[in-house]
Design an enzyme around this catalytic site. Structure first.
Site, PDB file in Angstrom:
ATOM      1  N   ASP A 146     -45.530  11.576  21.644  1.00 47.53           N
ATOM      2  CA  ASP A 146     -44.506  12.129  22.307  1.00 47.53           C
ATOM      3  C   ASP A 146     -43.609  11.200  23.236  1.00 47.53           C
ATOM      4  O   ASP A 146     -43.778  10.031  23.384  1.00 47.53           O
ATOM      5  CB  ASP A 146     -45.373  13.040  23.187  1.00 47.53           C
ATOM      6  CG  ASP A 146     -46.404  12.425  24.142  1.00 47.53           C
ATOM      7  OD1 ASP A 146     -47.421  12.061  23.700  1.00 47.53           O
ATOM      8  OD2 ASP A 146     -45.783  11.923  25.346  1.00 47.53           O
TER       9      ASP A 146
ATOM     10  N   ASP B  19     -43.260  12.009  26.633  1.00 42.88           N
ATOM     11  CA  ASP B  19     -43.855  12.416  28.059  1.00 42.88           C
ATOM     12  C   ASP B  19     -42.758  13.422  28.685  1.00 42.88           C
ATOM     13  O   ASP B  19     -42.460  14.264  27.786  1.00 42.88           O
ATOM     14  CB  ASP B  19     -43.948  10.898  29.020  1.00 42.88           C
ATOM     15  CG  ASP B  19     -44.875  11.416  30.117  1.00 42.88           C
ATOM     16  OD1 ASP B  19     -45.547  11.931  29.989  1.00 42.88           O
ATOM     17  OD2 ASP B  19     -44.295  10.840  31.337  1.00 42.88           O
TER      18      ASP B  19
HETATM   19  N1  ADE Z   1     -51.324  10.616  25.712  1.00 43.66           N
HETATM   20  C1  ADE Z   1     -50.517  10.997  24.803  1.00 43.66           C
HETATM   21  N2  ADE Z   1     -49.140  11.501  25.293  1.00 43.66           N
HETATM   22  C2  ADE Z   1     -49.390  11.297  26.641  1.00 43.66           C
HETATM   23  C3  ADE Z   1     -48.740  11.223  28.039  1.00 43.66           C
HETATM   24  N3  ADE Z   1     -47.349  11.594  27.576  1.00 43.66           N
HETATM   25  N4  ADE Z   1     -49.051  10.917  29.168  1.00 43.66           N
HETATM   26  C4  ADE Z   1     -50.416  10.439  29.167  1.00 43.66           C
HETATM   27  N5  ADE Z   1     -51.423  10.415  28.315  1.00 43.66           N
HETATM   28  C5  ADE Z   1     -50.869  10.648  26.934  1.00 43.66           C
END
Ligand code: ADE
Length: 276
Positions: free
Chosen positions: A214, A216
């Site tokens: 992703d 975030d």
């Molecule tokens: N693990 C996978 N994506 C994450 C994110 N955006 N923040 C923290 N841990 C994660």
């Protein structure tokens, strides 16, 4: 030197014991308590391997509750020389996209509640205080092998990357995400610290494959959710098994003697034992 043994800590794909030859499940208990799950020992390309599901096989343990000390201690007691792990991570930079992999080389620690040393002065602790160097937390030689394999497989990978490790289990605010970007962190996750720190305290060579799930929440558009992470993480399963399998084949023929000797000396220099 003698044979190597590789601990693998991960999630999806790796909890399938059929990636191992001759799998044997083993319940263990350590002086630091119980690890996240039973260990599964077996072989890949004739190399002894021990699998451990970081969050438990049914993903019931959240990042602040993982008993990192028990996990690493158990792998060391099994005779592991190396620990290779996978982590779901978010991207903090435009050039790193979901689906990419990152061979981490640095971390910024934003955790607040975790035991980061085995040398805690309690009865179960080894004697002394350990000030372990952390300039290069991830094992450089193991990293080079992972990078070589990622290159061979022609996947989109990043040969270096700094991970911000947050306490979780919540995700970051937009302000935090922008702050970590401004610190030049590349990816974000919740478990690399203290896992890598504790591996170093035991003289284990530790390397991590970040699987980008992703972006975030710094970017307009799609923001991270647990559902998204789980779904995208699963898509990496076949690739992860391929990377690990090829890497282990290469690790088998490598001369690890100097690395192990260097780590042994690093520990001797790091541990201050009480004066009589
Ligand atoms: N693990 C996978 N994506 C994450 C994110 N955006 N923040 C923290 N841990 C994660």
């Amino acid at each position: 030197m003698g044979k190597i043994k590789i601990g693998i800590i991960g999630g999806t794909g790796l909890d399938e014991p059929n990636i191992l030859k001759n799998p044997v499940a083993k319940e263990v208990h350590t002086r630091y308590g119980a690890p996240s799950d039973r260990l599964i020992a077996g072989q890949i390309h004739g190399v002894d391997v021990v699998l451990l599901a970081r969050h438990g096989r049914n993903h019931t343990i959240h990042p602040s509750q993982v008993n990192y000390r028990a996990n690493l201690w158990a792998l060391k007691e099994e005779g592991c020389t190396h620990v290779v792990v996978t982590n779901a991570v978010g991207s903090l930079q435009e050039h790193i996209a979901p689906g990419d992999i990152v061979i981490m080389d640095q971390f910024v620690d934003r955790t607040t509640k975790r035991e980061q040393t085995f040398y805690d002065g309690t009865v179960k602790s080894p004697p002394g205080i350990c000030h372990i160097p952390m300039a290069y937390p991830f094992d450089q030689e193991t990293r080079q092998i992972l990078i070589g394999v990622a290159d061979e497989l022609k996947v989109k990978y990043h040969p270096t990357g700094t991970i911000t490790v947050i306490e979780g289990p919540r995700y970051s605010t937009k302000a935090e995400s922008l702050l970590f970007r401004s610190w030049n962190c590349d990816i974000i996750g919740m478990t690399s610290v203290p896992e890598v720190v504790l591996a170093n305290e035991l003289g284990l060579a530790y390397a991590a494959i970040g699987l980008v799930t992703d972006t975030d929440c710094w970017k307009d558009g799609e923001h991270v959710t647990a559902d998204l992470v789980v779904q995208r993480f699963k898509e990496f399963a076949t690739l992860v098994v391929e990377i690990l399998s090829r890497s282990i084949e290469k690790m088998k023929d490598y001369d690890w003697g100097p690395m192990i000797a260097r780590r042994e000396k690093m520990l001797v220099d790091a541990i201050m034992v009480p004066k009589e």
